[in-house]
Every structure is written in C-alpha cells, then in structure tokens.
Design a protein around this motif. Structure first.
Motif, mmCIF file in Angstrom:
data_model
loop_
_atom_site.group_PDB
_atom_site.id
_atom_site.type_symbol
_atom_site.label_atom_id
_atom_site.label_comp_id
_atom_site.label_asym_id
_atom_site.label_seq_id
_atom_site.Cartn_x
_atom_site.Cartn_y
_atom_site.Cartn_z
ATOM 1 N N SER A 1 64.655 5.587 31.317
ATOM 2 C CA SER A 1 65.690 6.467 31.858
ATOM 3 C C SER A 1 65.501 6.654 33.364
ATOM 4 O O SER A 1 66.482 6.741 34.111
ATOM 5 N N HIS A 2 64.257 6.697 33.822
ATOM 6 C CA HIS A 2 63.985 6.800 35.259
ATOM 7 C C HIS A 2 64.498 5.556 35.990
ATOM 8 O O HIS A 2 65.145 5.667 37.038
ATOM 9 N N LYS A 3 64.245 4.377 35.429
ATOM 10 C CA LYS A 3 64.708 3.133 36.056
ATOM 11 C C LYS A 3 66.226 3.038 36.054
ATOM 12 O O LYS A 3 66.831 2.528 37.007
ATOM 13 N N HIS B 1 67.645 5.224 38.803
ATOM 14 C CA HIS B 1 67.419 4.658 40.133
ATOM 15 C C HIS B 1 68.132 3.319 40.320
ATOM 16 O O HIS B 1 67.915 2.631 41.322
ATOM 17 N N GLY B 2 68.966 2.942 39.356
ATOM 18 C CA GLY B 2 69.760 1.729 39.491
ATOM 19 C C GLY B 2 68.972 0.448 39.372
ATOM 20 O O GLY B 2 69.449 -0.614 39.789
ATOM 21 N N VAL B 3 67.784 0.515 38.791
ATOM 22 C CA VAL B 3 66.929 -0.668 38.653
ATOM 23 C C VAL B 3 67.196 -1.382 37.340
ATOM 24 O O VAL B 3 67.305 -2.611 37.303
ATOM 25 N N SER B 4 67.297 -0.637 36.263
ATOM 26 C CA SER B 4 67.411 -1.217 34.923
ATOM 27 C C SER B 4 68.646 -0.694 34.205
ATOM 28 O O SER B 4 69.339 0.210 34.680
ATOM 29 N N ASP B 5 68.877 -1.285 33.032
ATOM 30 C CA ASP B 5 69.951 -0.835 32.154
ATOM 31 C C ASP B 5 69.563 -1.244 30.740
ATOM 32 O O ASP B 5 68.657 -2.073 30.545
ATOM 33 N N LYS C 1 68.055 -4.812 30.557
ATOM 34 C CA LYS C 1 68.076 -5.466 31.867
ATOM 35 C C LYS C 1 66.942 -4.853 32.667
ATOM 36 O O LYS C 1 67.016 -3.709 33.104
ATOM 37 N N SER C 2 65.879 -5.629 32.883
ATOM 38 C CA SER C 2 64.717 -5.096 33.598
ATOM 39 C C SER C 2 65.007 -4.898 35.072
ATOM 40 O O SER C 2 64.588 -3.904 35.669
#
Length: 255
Positions: A142-144, A147-151, A162-163
C-alpha cells in the motif's frame, strides 16, 4: 571501499537491477534502517531492503563476497556478469527474465480490479508464495501504491503485482491463481490484458520465471532475455525463533 550513502541522486543501470533499486529508493528513500544504499569507488551500487540485497554496476567480486557474508542477507540478487563465491550457507536458484511480445492482448473485455482490492489478493499470494505476515505485506504494497511505484491487479482469483514502471520498463511479479481455480486460463487472460494495456502506453513488460513456469510464459509468446541466479540463505540450518526474522523471510519471496 563499499560505503553507505544517503544521496539518492546516483547513476544506476537501465536494467532490472538498476530499476528495482530506483523503485525502492522512490518508495522509501534512505532514511529507514530497512532500506540502505551503498556505493563503491568503481560506481557499483548496493541496496539492502529488508533482508534482500540487490547489486548493480561494477564490483571487485571478492570485496562484494565479503560484504554479503558480513551483512548475511536472506536473498541476494546480482547481474549475471558478477560471479559471486558465497559460502555453502547459500543455495543458487536459476531464473530467466522474460519480455512480453508485441501485440499480446486478451481479446475480450474482462473485469480487472486494482489497488482498492489489495486485501483480497493476499490469500492468493500467501498460498502461492508462502508469505505469512499480512500486516507487513499490506503496509509495504500500500505504501508503494501511494507513492506511485507499484500497483496490484485482481481478476477473479488471479492476482498480478506491478513491482515498478520506470522508463517504460514494467516489471510484474507475484503472479498467482488460487489453487482451486488453476487451469482455467485466468492467469493468461490477466497477463494478456495488462500487456495490451501497457503496450498502448508504449511500455514493455518483463517478468522473472523459475524453470517450472518457463513453458507457460513461452506459450504466451514471452521471449527469454537473460538467465541469472538468485542466492538464498539456507535458513533450514537455523532455528528461526525471532518473529522479525520470520517476517523478513516471508517478504523476500518475490516470483
């Protein structure tokens, strides 16, 4: 000499290793003890994240071996050109990086959920990868996402994470279907859907696979790009009594 740094404005390779390090720096920076960044004089970079160590760039291999043995990470990822000579406490697992073909598409409209259904994905991932600590997994993903890093995606009882997505390099991981629903083609449909979506955005999709899944990805048209190894600590030699060690071990199970 390998030394710790706190400046995230560093040069990294345009590869899985460089992009993975960059994605973790984008998510967490270097202010947390569980996410530490190191460099050497040759321009090599190391990131330790929980109990995983990722190396990128050039290294004196004996120096890197000693650094790894000193830190004792559970999992080590390094490019194939770096020949590690670790102790017998580590076993090597071969994996292949696959690239999605052009024109891969589901060909039908499917109902893919994302992000808001994070908790629904956990039982599937837990069953497939042995990740046992929900709270730590949930906080991390959820943190990633924030921050728009993962999904994370869910189609019926199939999930894909999506890493990261950097410079048009989209890396997928934790691809799994609930055991009761395997063999129905749901994983193939979801992967095709995502690949078609990212191709429209002019991006390329990559994933790592162990040997037992090669034929599945090849049947979808995925192209093998390179083969390397992951080094994994033989924790069965030790009694893991600490809950912190158990959580760290579960969070290293990626693909």
């Amino acid at each position: 000499m390998i030394k710790r740094i706190f400046d995230t404005d560093i040069k990294l390779s345009e590869s899985y290793y460089g992009y993975k390090i960059r994605s973790l720096l984008d998510a967490y920076g270097t202010s947390y003890d569980f996410c530490k960044l190191y460099t050497n004089e040759a321009g090599g970079t190391i990131l330790t994240y929980n109990s995983t160590l990722i190396a990128d760039g050039e290294f004196d291999e004996s120096e890197l071996d000693g650094f790894i043995e000193m830190l004792c990470p559970i999992t080590v990822e390094a490019p194939a050109n770096i020949r590690l000579d670790l102790s017998d406490d580590y076993v090597q697992t071969e994996r292949t990086l696959f690239k999605a073909p052009k024109g891969l598409s589901c060909g039908e409209a499917i109902d893919v959920k994302r992000s808001a259904f994070i908790s629904d994905c956990f039982p599937i991932i837990s069953e497939a990868f042995g990740i046992t600590e929900f709270d730590e997994w949930y906080v991390d993903i959820s943190h990633k996402i924030r921050h728009g890093v993962s999904d994370i995606y869910l189609y019926k009882t199939t999930t894909v994470t999506k890493s990261f997505d950097i410079n048009g390099f989209v890396f997928l991981s934790h691809i799994a279907t609930a055991s009761a629903d395997r063999g129905q083609g749901n994983a193939a449909r979801l992967i095709k859907q995502l690949c078609g979506q990212y191709e429209k955005e002019c991006k390329e999709v990559y994933l790592y696979s162990k040997k037992e899944r090669y034929t599945f990805y090849q049947s979808l048209g995925f192209e093998p790009i390179l083969t390397d190894k992951v080094y994994i600590k033989k924790w069965q030699k030790f009694l893991i009594r600490s809950p912190l060690l158990k959580r760290a071990l579960s969070l290293t199970k990626e693909f």
